[in-house]
Design an enzyme around this catalytic site. Structure first.
Site, PDB file in Angstrom:
ATOM      1  CB  CYS A 223      -0.931   0.017   1.217  1.00 25.14           C
ATOM      2  SG  CYS A 223      -2.385  -1.042   1.069  1.00 25.14           S
TER       3      CYS A 223
ATOM      4  CB  CYS B 194      -4.958   1.646   2.198  1.00 24.25           C
ATOM      5  SG  CYS B 194      -5.719   3.243   1.986  1.00 24.25           S
TER       6      CYS B 194
END
Ligand code: SF4
Length: 239
Positions: free
Chosen positions: A119, A229
Site C-alpha cells: 500500500c 491502507c
C-alpha cells in the site's frame, strides 16, 4: 494548523450541506484544492457535485496497477460524462519491481507488514506526489463505513501532509448516497451491484454477504483495526 483553528472551522462549516461546503472551499482555494478519488460511489458523488461548480477543478486518482477492469472503465466513463480531467498517478516502477522481486507478486497475503509495504509503494508514495502544491484535499469518507472512521470530523488537519482535509459526505448514510446516485444518474462501478460495497485493488477486495460489515470485503484476512491502507487513520490523518 492548530487544533483550535480546526474546531473553529468545524463550527463555521461543519453543518454545511455537502454541495455548499464543496462550493465554498473550491471558490476559496481554487487551484490548491483537489479531490483524491478512488472512483468509489462517494467519490463519484463528489465528482458530480464538483463538476457542477467548475469542470477545471482538480481531481486525481491512483492507479496501483492492481485495480479491477471495471474501475478503469469507470475512469474513462466519468471523464467523458463530466468533461473533467482526472489526473492518474502511478507508483514508481523501480520500487514496485524491487518489492515484487524481494517479496513476491502477491506479498500482501503473507503479513500485515507486507500489505502495508505494498500500500505504501502503490498508494502512499504516489499520493504524496499528488498532494504537492495543494492546501486542501477533498475526501469521500463516511462515518458509517468503518469502525476506524467513527471519530472523523467534517474538517480535519492532516498532520503528515500538512493539508486541510474535508469530508463533505461524512454524515451520509448508505441510503442517502444511493438515492443521490440514482436520482442524478451518476456513473458508478458495476461491482457495487454484485456485492462489493467497497472497491479497492482486485486481489484485496472481495464481495460481502448480506448483513456483513461494508468493509468486510477489504483485506478480509486482517482484523478490523488494521484495515486502513494508510491513507486514513483513526484520527483521519495519513501515515
Ligand atoms: Fe497492494 Fe492490496 Fe494495498 Fe492494493 S490494496 S496497494 S494490492 S496491498
Amino acid at each position: 494548523m492548530a487544533a483550535e483553528e480546526i474546531t473553529q472551522l468545524n463550527k463555521k462549516y461543519g453543518d454545511f450541506p455537502a454541495h455548499a461546503l464543496l462550493e465554498t472551499f473550491i471558490l476559496k482555494y481554487k487551484d490548491n484544492i483537489a479531490l483524491a478519488s478512488s472512483m468509489s460511489a462517494e467519490d463519484q458523488v463528489l465528482t458530480h457535485m464538483m463538476a457542477g461548480v467548475n469542470t477545471d477543478v482538480k481531481i486525481f486518482t491512483l492507479d496501483t496497477g492492481r485495480l479491477f477492469p471495471e474501475t478503469y472503465d469507470l475512469i474513462a466513463k466519468t471523464k467523458a460524462r463530466y468533461k473533467v480531467n482526472i489526473q492518474i498517478y502511478f507508483p514508481e516502477a523501480k520500487s514496485v519491481e524491487n518489492m515484487v522481486a524481494e517479496h513476491g507478486i502477491n506479498l500482501f497475503y503473507h503479513s500485515i507488514e507486507n500489505r502495508k509495504l505494498c500500500c505504501h509503494i502503490r498508494k502512499i508514495e504516489p499520493l504524496r506526489r499528488a498532494f504537492e502544491g495543494l492546501s486542501v484535499w477533498i475526501c469521500g469518507l463516511r462515518r458509517s463505513q468503518s469502525v476506524t472512521r467513527e471519530n472523523v470530523k467534517v474538517i480535519e488537519w492532516d498532520e503528515s501532509n500538512s493539508l486541510l482535509k474535508i469530508n463533505p459526505l461524512i454524515e451520509w448514510s448508505d441510503e442517502m448516497l444511493w438515492d443521490y446516485i440514482k436520482q442524478n444518474n451518476i456513473p458508478y462501478n458495476p461491482l457495487h451491484d454484485k456485492g462489493f460495497p467497497s472497491i479497492g485493488c482486485q486481489p484485496c477486495t472481495r464481495a460481502v454477504l448480506p448483513g456483513e460489515d461494508i468493509r468486510a470485503g477489504r483485506w478480509w484476512w486482517e482484523n478490523p483495526e488494521s484495515k486502513e491502507c494508510g491513507l486514513h487513520t483513526k484520527e483521519g490523518k495519513t501515515k
